[in-house]
Write a protein that holds these residues in place. Sequence first.
Motif, PDB file in Angstrom:
ATOM      1  N   HIS A   1       0.876  -1.069  -0.098  1.00  0.00           N
ATOM      2  CA  HIS A   1       0.042   0.073  -0.258  1.00  0.00           C
ATOM      3  C   HIS A   1       1.007   1.245  -0.060  1.00  0.00           C
ATOM      4  N   ARG A   2       0.450   2.336  -0.660  1.00  0.00           N
ATOM      5  CA  ARG A   2       1.102   3.354  -0.564  1.00  0.00           C
ATOM      6  C   ARG A   2       1.031   4.098   0.728  1.00  0.00           C
ATOM      7  N   THR A   3       0.315   3.906   1.763  1.00  0.00           N
ATOM      8  CA  THR A   3       0.735   4.349   2.936  1.00  0.00           C
ATOM      9  C   THR A   3       1.570   3.726   3.606  1.00  0.00           C
ATOM     10  N   THR A   4       1.737   2.290   3.306  1.00  0.00           N
ATOM     11  CA  THR A   4       3.029   1.727   3.991  1.00  0.00           C
ATOM     12  C   THR A   4       4.240   2.452   3.336  1.00  0.00           C
ATOM     13  N   PHE A   5       4.384   2.514   2.103  1.00  0.00           N
ATOM     14  CA  PHE A   5       5.532   3.123   1.492  1.00  0.00           C
ATOM     15  C   PHE A   5       5.927   4.458   2.358  1.00  0.00           C
ATOM     16  N   TYR A   6       5.073   5.228   2.373  1.00  0.00           N
ATOM     17  CA  TYR A   6       5.157   6.713   2.974  1.00  0.00           C
ATOM     18  C   TYR A   6       5.699   6.393   4.375  1.00  0.00           C
ATOM     19  N   LYS A   7       5.575   5.423   5.069  1.00  0.00           N
ATOM     20  CA  LYS A   7       5.687   5.112   6.381  1.00  0.00           C
ATOM     21  C   LYS A   7       7.333   5.048   6.390  1.00  0.00           C
ATOM     22  N   HIS A   8       7.682   4.485   5.520  1.00  0.00           N
ATOM     23  CA  HIS A   8       9.212   4.020   5.324  1.00  0.00           C
ATOM     24  C   HIS A   8      10.007   4.978   4.725  1.00  0.00           C
ATOM     25  N   PHE A   9       9.326   5.887   3.564  1.00  0.00           N
ATOM     26  CA  PHE A   9      10.156   6.599   2.687  1.00  0.00           C
ATOM     27  C   PHE A   9       9.511   7.766   2.572  1.00  0.00           C
ATOM     28  N   GLN A  10      10.119   8.901   2.200  1.00  0.00           N
ATOM     29  CA  GLN A  10       9.314  10.335   1.748  1.00  0.00           C
ATOM     30  C   GLN A  10       8.918  10.062   0.207  1.00  0.00           C
ATOM     31  N   ASP A  11       9.745   9.326  -0.532  1.00  0.00           N
ATOM     32  CA  ASP A  11       9.569   9.515  -1.880  1.00  0.00           C
ATOM     33  C   ASP A  11      10.289   8.353  -2.617  1.00  0.00           C
ATOM     34  N   LYS A  12      10.462   8.243  -3.857  1.00  0.00           N
ATOM     35  CA  LYS A  12      10.926   7.317  -4.555  1.00  0.00           C
ATOM     36  C   LYS A  12      12.508   7.588  -4.535  1.00  0.00           C
ATOM     37  N   TYR A  13      12.974   8.842  -4.513  1.00  0.00           N
ATOM     38  CA  TYR A  13      14.527   9.193  -4.280  1.00  0.00           C
ATOM     39  C   TYR A  13      15.050   8.578  -3.057  1.00  0.00           C
ATOM     40  N   GLN A  14      14.257   8.876  -2.072  1.00  0.00           N
ATOM     41  CA  GLN A  14      14.883   8.246  -0.820  1.00  0.00           C
ATOM     42  C   GLN A  14      15.089   6.756  -0.808  1.00  0.00           C
ATOM     43  N   LEU A  15      13.879   6.041  -1.365  1.00  0.00           N
ATOM     44  CA  LEU A  15      14.179   4.578  -1.620  1.00  0.00           C
ATOM     45  C   LEU A  15      15.258   4.100  -2.322  1.00  0.00           C
ATOM     46  N   LEU A  16      15.664   4.881  -3.428  1.00  0.00           N
ATOM     47  CA  LEU A  16      16.583   4.663  -4.095  1.00  0.00           C
ATOM     48  C   LEU A  16      18.024   4.854  -3.513  1.00  0.00           C
ATOM     49  N   GLU A  17      17.988   5.861  -2.614  1.00  0.00           N
ATOM     50  CA  GLU A  17      19.261   6.420  -1.655  1.00  0.00           C
ATOM     51  C   GLU A  17      19.447   5.201  -0.825  1.00  0.00           C
ATOM     52  N   THR A  18      18.512   4.693  -0.343  1.00  0.00           N
ATOM     53  CA  THR A  18      18.444   3.537   0.683  1.00  0.00           C
ATOM     54  C   THR A  18      18.927   2.434   0.242  1.00  0.00           C
ATOM     55  N   ILE A  19      18.576   1.997  -1.109  1.00  0.00           N
ATOM     56  CA  ILE A  19      19.200   0.776  -1.813  1.00  0.00           C
ATOM     57  C   ILE A  19      20.521   1.270  -2.123  1.00  0.00           C
ATOM     58  N   PHE A  20      21.033   2.198  -2.480  1.00  0.00           N
ATOM     59  CA  PHE A  20      22.468   2.411  -2.573  1.00  0.00           C
ATOM     60  C   PHE A  20      22.988   2.433  -1.600  1.00  0.00           C
ATOM     61  N   SER A  21      22.686   2.961  -0.393  1.00  0.00           N
ATOM     62  CA  SER A  21      23.324   3.097   1.042  1.00  0.00           C
ATOM     63  C   SER A  21      23.637   1.621   1.203  1.00  0.00           C
ATOM     64  N   GLU A  22      22.477   0.613   1.087  1.00  0.00           N
ATOM     65  CA  GLU A  22      22.503  -0.905   1.791  1.00  0.00           C
ATOM     66  C   GLU A  22      23.728  -1.539   0.748  1.00  0.00           C
ATOM     67  N   GLU A  23      23.732  -1.023  -0.438  1.00  0.00           N
ATOM     68  CA  GLU A  23      25.016  -1.577  -1.228  1.00  0.00           C
ATOM     69  C   GLU A  23      26.042  -1.192  -1.019  1.00  0.00           C
ATOM     70  N   GLN A  24      26.419  -0.149  -0.443  1.00  0.00           N
ATOM     71  CA  GLN A  24      27.541   0.525  -0.023  1.00  0.00           C
ATOM     72  C   GLN A  24      28.036  -0.106   1.304  1.00  0.00           C
ATOM     73  N   ARG A  25      27.029  -0.281   2.138  1.00  0.00           N
ATOM     74  CA  ARG A  25      27.363  -0.981   3.367  1.00  0.00           C
ATOM     75  C   ARG A  25      27.836  -2.471   3.181  1.00  0.00           C
ATOM     76  N   LYS A  26      27.308  -2.884   2.184  1.00  0.00           N
ATOM     77  CA  LYS A  26      27.936  -4.524   1.828  1.00  0.00           C
ATOM     78  C   LYS A  26      29.496  -4.376   1.468  1.00  0.00           C
ATOM     79  N   PHE A  27      29.905  -3.129   0.782  1.00  0.00           N
ATOM     80  CA  PHE A  27      31.183  -3.110   0.427  1.00  0.00           C
ATOM     81  C   PHE A  27      32.217  -2.645   1.714  1.00  0.00           C
ATOM     82  N   SER A  28      31.533  -1.759   2.396  1.00  0.00           N
ATOM     83  CA  SER A  28      32.151  -1.384   3.553  1.00  0.00           C
ATOM     84  C   SER A  28      32.493  -2.428   4.597  1.00  0.00           C
ATOM     85  N   GLU A  29      31.787  -3.564   4.506  1.00  0.00           N
ATOM     86  CA  GLU A  29      32.058  -4.923   5.600  1.00  0.00           C
ATOM     87  C   GLU A  29      33.457  -5.561   4.988  1.00  0.00           C
ATOM     88  N   LEU A  30      33.950  -5.217   3.648  1.00  0.00           N
ATOM     89  CA  LEU A  30      35.266  -5.496   3.309  1.00  0.00           C
ATOM     90  C   LEU A  30      36.267  -4.885   4.223  1.00  0.00           C
TER      91      LEU A  30
END
Length: 187
Positions: free
Chosen positions: A45-74
């Motif tokens: 649901h859209r309401t669920t989306f907005y509970k976690h993210f402001q917009d699609k840009y924040q979702l994309l930033e979160t995805i990139f941050s998660e990928e960066q975290r994986k590399f940071s663990e090296l």
Amino acid sequence: MDEQSIDLRMQRTYKLLSEALYELILKQPFEEISVTDICKKAMVHRTTFYKHFQDKYQLLETIFSEEQRKFSELHISEGETEKEYYRRVLRQMFEYVKNNRVFFVQSASHIKNDFMANLLRNTVRTYLERCFRMDETRLGVPSAIPIPIMSEYYTGAAIALVMWWLQNGMEISIEQMVDYISLMIVW
């Protein structure tokens, strides 16, 4: 409801939304994707989306941050030289790009504004800055070149080489690319 089940639900929601956005980016430009499209694809649901993210840009930033975290663990392994460590990081970067090549090729061809390019650039730069600062701390010697300058330089080089490699059909093996980059870097 206990914290663990709430956390699992949040992880599930994040996973569904991330996968939906990833699949949509493979088919159309990011700018044309709406939050409604993402929610429909994820069956969230859209309401669920907005509970976690402001917009699609924040979702994309979160995805990139998660990928960066994986590399940071090296981390540098016991007995591993600095050169061996960076070769391992380069190898893993090329393997990651190879495994996600469709996403990189599609998103590169769909970029109409600088948001995704800047996000990728910031992710790589932040990771490199972290590596250089760890080296500085580990060696106990300050870098002769300011870390932000070094990070910016290597970020541009890394992104340009990866894009060149993709655009040329990945004809050069990952190991050969790592060898070439190693030869270009003064250790």
